[in-house]
Motif scaffolding. Sequence first.
Motif, PDB file in Angstrom:
ATOM      1  N   GLU A   1       0.840  -1.184   0.000  1.00 26.82           N
ATOM      2  CA  GLU A   1       0.000   0.000   0.000  1.00 26.82           C
ATOM      3  C   GLU A   1       0.884   1.247   0.000  1.00 26.82           C
ATOM      4  N   ASP A   2       0.272   2.385   0.177  1.00 25.14           N
ATOM      5  CA  ASP A   2       1.017   3.650   0.101  1.00 25.14           C
ATOM      6  C   ASP A   2       1.681   3.952   1.435  1.00 25.14           C
ATOM      7  N   VAL A   3       2.764   3.228   1.732  1.00 26.25           N
ATOM      8  CA  VAL A   3       3.492   3.435   2.979  1.00 26.25           C
ATOM      9  C   VAL A   3       4.607   4.449   2.740  1.00 26.25           C
ATOM     10  N   GLU A   4       4.685   5.440   3.601  1.00 30.55           N
ATOM     11  CA  GLU A   4       5.758   6.423   3.554  1.00 30.55           C
ATOM     12  C   GLU A   4       6.471   6.430   4.896  1.00 30.55           C
ATOM     13  N   LEU A   5       7.791   6.349   4.870  1.00 31.07           N
ATOM     14  CA  LEU A   5       8.591   6.376   6.087  1.00 31.07           C
ATOM     15  C   LEU A   5       9.167   7.775   6.290  1.00 31.07           C
ATOM     16  N   HIS A   6       9.021   8.247   7.509  1.00 34.01           N
ATOM     17  CA  HIS A   6       9.505   9.572   7.893  1.00 34.01           C
ATOM     18  C   HIS A   6      10.539   9.417   8.996  1.00 34.01           C
ATOM     19  N   ASP A   7      11.588  10.213   8.963  1.00 32.89           N
ATOM     20  CA  ASP A   7      12.642  10.157   9.964  1.00 32.89           C
ATOM     21  C   ASP A   7      12.255  11.007  11.171  1.00 32.89           C
ATOM     22  N   LEU A   8      12.024  10.348  12.311  1.00 33.95           N
ATOM     23  CA  LEU A   8      11.585  11.070  13.509  1.00 33.95           C
ATOM     24  C   LEU A   8      12.661  11.996  14.061  1.00 33.95           C
ATOM     25  N   THR A   9      13.932  11.794  13.684  1.00 38.54           N
ATOM     26  CA  THR A   9      14.960  12.715  14.166  1.00 38.54           C
ATOM     27  C   THR A   9      14.856  14.074  13.475  1.00 38.54           C
ATOM     28  N   GLN A  10      14.115  14.132  12.369  1.00 40.41           N
ATOM     29  CA  GLN A  10      13.922  15.393  11.664  1.00 40.41           C
ATOM     30  C   GLN A  10      12.682  16.140  12.158  1.00 40.41           C
ATOM     31  N   TRP A  11      11.657  15.380  12.504  1.00 41.35           N
ATOM     32  CA  TRP A  11      10.401  15.973  12.972  1.00 41.35           C
ATOM     33  C   TRP A  11       9.544  14.877  13.574  1.00 41.35           C
ATOM     34  N   MET A  12       8.902  15.188  14.722  1.00 41.94           N
ATOM     35  CA  MET A  12       8.082  14.196  15.395  1.00 41.94           C
ATOM     36  C   MET A  12       6.615  14.627  15.379  1.00 41.94           C
ATOM     37  N   PRO A  13       5.765  13.924  14.641  1.00 37.84           N
ATOM     38  CA  PRO A  13       4.351  14.307  14.583  1.00 37.84           C
ATOM     39  C   PRO A  13       3.708  14.241  15.965  1.00 37.84           C
ATOM     40  N   PRO A  14       3.020  15.292  16.399  1.00 36.31           N
ATOM     41  CA  PRO A  14       2.379  15.254  17.715  1.00 36.31           C
ATOM     42  C   PRO A  14       1.179  14.317  17.771  1.00 36.31           C
ATOM     43  N   GLU A  15       0.673  13.888  16.601  1.00 31.02           N
ATOM     44  CA  GLU A  15      -0.523  13.038  16.578  1.00 31.02           C
ATOM     45  C   GLU A  15      -0.215  11.552  16.738  1.00 31.02           C
ATOM     46  N   LEU A  16       1.042  11.190  16.971  1.00 25.28           N
ATOM     47  CA  LEU A  16       1.386   9.774  17.120  1.00 25.28           C
ATOM     48  C   LEU A  16       0.600   9.143  18.265  1.00 25.28           C
ATOM     49  N   VAL A  17       0.195   7.889  18.050  1.00 31.74           N
ATOM     50  CA  VAL A  17      -0.586   7.145  19.042  1.00 31.74           C
ATOM     51  C   VAL A  17       0.255   5.961  19.507  1.00 31.74           C
ATOM     52  N   TYR A  18       0.167   5.627  20.790  1.00 32.03           N
ATOM     53  CA  TYR A  18       1.024   4.599  21.375  1.00 32.03           C
ATOM     54  C   TYR A  18       0.198   3.423  21.874  1.00 32.03           C
ATOM     55  N   GLY A  19       0.806   2.219  21.765  1.00 30.76           N
ATOM     56  CA  GLY A  19       0.126   1.009  22.186  1.00 30.76           C
ATOM     57  C   GLY A  19       0.984   0.187  23.131  1.00 30.76           C
ATOM     58  N   ALA A  20       0.549  -1.056  23.365  1.00 26.63           N
ATOM     59  CA  ALA A  20       1.269  -1.955  24.268  1.00 26.63           C
ATOM     60  C   ALA A  20       2.644  -2.286  23.703  1.00 26.63           C
ATOM     61  N   PRO A  21       3.645  -2.539  24.573  1.00 28.88           N
ATOM     62  CA  PRO A  21       5.009  -2.806  24.098  1.00 28.88           C
ATOM     63  C   PRO A  21       5.080  -3.975  23.132  1.00 28.88           C
ATOM     64  N   SER A  22       5.868  -3.812  22.086  1.00 27.97           N
ATOM     65  CA  SER A  22       6.047  -4.867  21.093  1.00 27.97           C
ATOM     66  C   SER A  22       6.824  -6.040  21.676  1.00 27.97           C
ATOM     67  N   PRO A  23       6.353  -7.275  21.507  1.00 27.44           N
ATOM     68  CA  PRO A  23       7.130  -8.417  21.986  1.00 27.44           C
ATOM     69  C   PRO A  23       8.373  -8.669  21.140  1.00 27.44           C
ATOM     70  N   TYR A  24       8.402  -8.160  19.923  1.00 26.04           N
ATOM     71  CA  TYR A  24       9.501  -8.489  19.014  1.00 26.04           C
ATOM     72  C   TYR A  24      10.766  -7.691  19.321  1.00 26.04           C
ATOM     73  N   LEU A  25      10.649  -6.540  19.928  1.00 26.36           N
ATOM     74  CA  LEU A  25      11.835  -5.814  20.368  1.00 26.36           C
ATOM     75  C   LEU A  25      12.335  -6.311  21.720  1.00 26.36           C
ATOM     76  N   HIS A  26      11.542  -7.154  22.370  1.00 28.61           N
ATOM     77  CA  HIS A  26      11.903  -7.669  23.687  1.00 28.61           C
ATOM     78  C   HIS A  26      12.248  -9.159  23.644  1.00 28.61           C
ATOM     79  N   GLY A  27      12.709  -9.630  22.480  1.00 24.02           N
ATOM     80  CA  GLY A  27      13.279 -10.972  22.442  1.00 24.02           C
ATOM     81  C   GLY A  27      12.421 -12.084  21.906  1.00 24.02           C
ATOM     82  N   LYS A  28      11.167 -11.799  21.474  1.00 24.55           N
ATOM     83  CA  LYS A  28      10.324 -12.883  20.971  1.00 24.55           C
ATOM     84  C   LYS A  28      10.775 -13.386  19.610  1.00 24.55           C
ATOM     85  N   ALA A  29      11.344 -12.482  18.781  1.00 23.71           N
ATOM     86  CA  ALA A  29      11.707 -12.850  17.406  1.00 23.71           C
ATOM     87  C   ALA A  29      12.738 -13.969  17.393  1.00 23.71           C
TER      88      ALA A  29
END
Length: 231
Positions: free
Chosen positions: A203-231
């Motif tokens: 689909e129309d996915v666009e990646l933005h570099d958060l070190t350049q600008w951080m959108p204030p509308e970002l929404v946060y969810g439960a911690p990802s298991p894949y960054l914590h060793g599940k992968a």
Amino acid sequence: MTVEVSCPRCGGSVREPDLMHTEWRCRRCGPVPPLHVPEHIGAEILASVVERVAAAAPGPAPGTPVWCPWPLPPGWTLTGLAYAGDERGGVRATALACAGPAPLGGGPADLVFVAEEPGVGLGTRLAGLAGPDPGPELAEALDEPGPGHPEHVGQARIKVAGHPTPLWLVNSPTDRSAYAGEARGLWLHAIAWPASAGHLLAEDVELHDLTQWMPPELVYGAPSPYLHGKA
């Protein structure tokens, strides 16, 4: 902010520098840039980590990007952020996780985007590949038959910082789909769980570099298991 520190290549424990060694070390992998994973994700934690990554950039040159889909797909949230590096060697890799409804239905899905220097090995570990870099897998993908052939391997064509960027599907375990390519002189990995969630990259996915600008509308969810060793 509670932070887990581990090896980016195998996920194992690491030892800090001491009088005998100037680098972080993993018993299995040897010297590695330590992977820092905050236990939770939220606006303040994201801002703190992104600021640390941006501050590690070498002078006026752009540092390691933090690639984030923006706008986020409908119903998706950010679920984690990690970086590999230290004060001595700088930031050598970043990983951002997000989650939401699977594009083909059937439950939740997870996506992780990794930007890293050669040799770090975080992206290949999450993708389930052997070795620290996807080079051999990409060479195989580039040699595969063209469109129309039954063995043709497709590409994900996304936009990275406004530029069309191809990612090639690489061999990975059947529980996920993994794409790899290059952006801004670094490896770019996109890993999706379950495997069918990789259709989101069509689909129309666009990646933005958060070190350049951080959108204030970002929404946060439960911690990802894949960054914590599940992968």
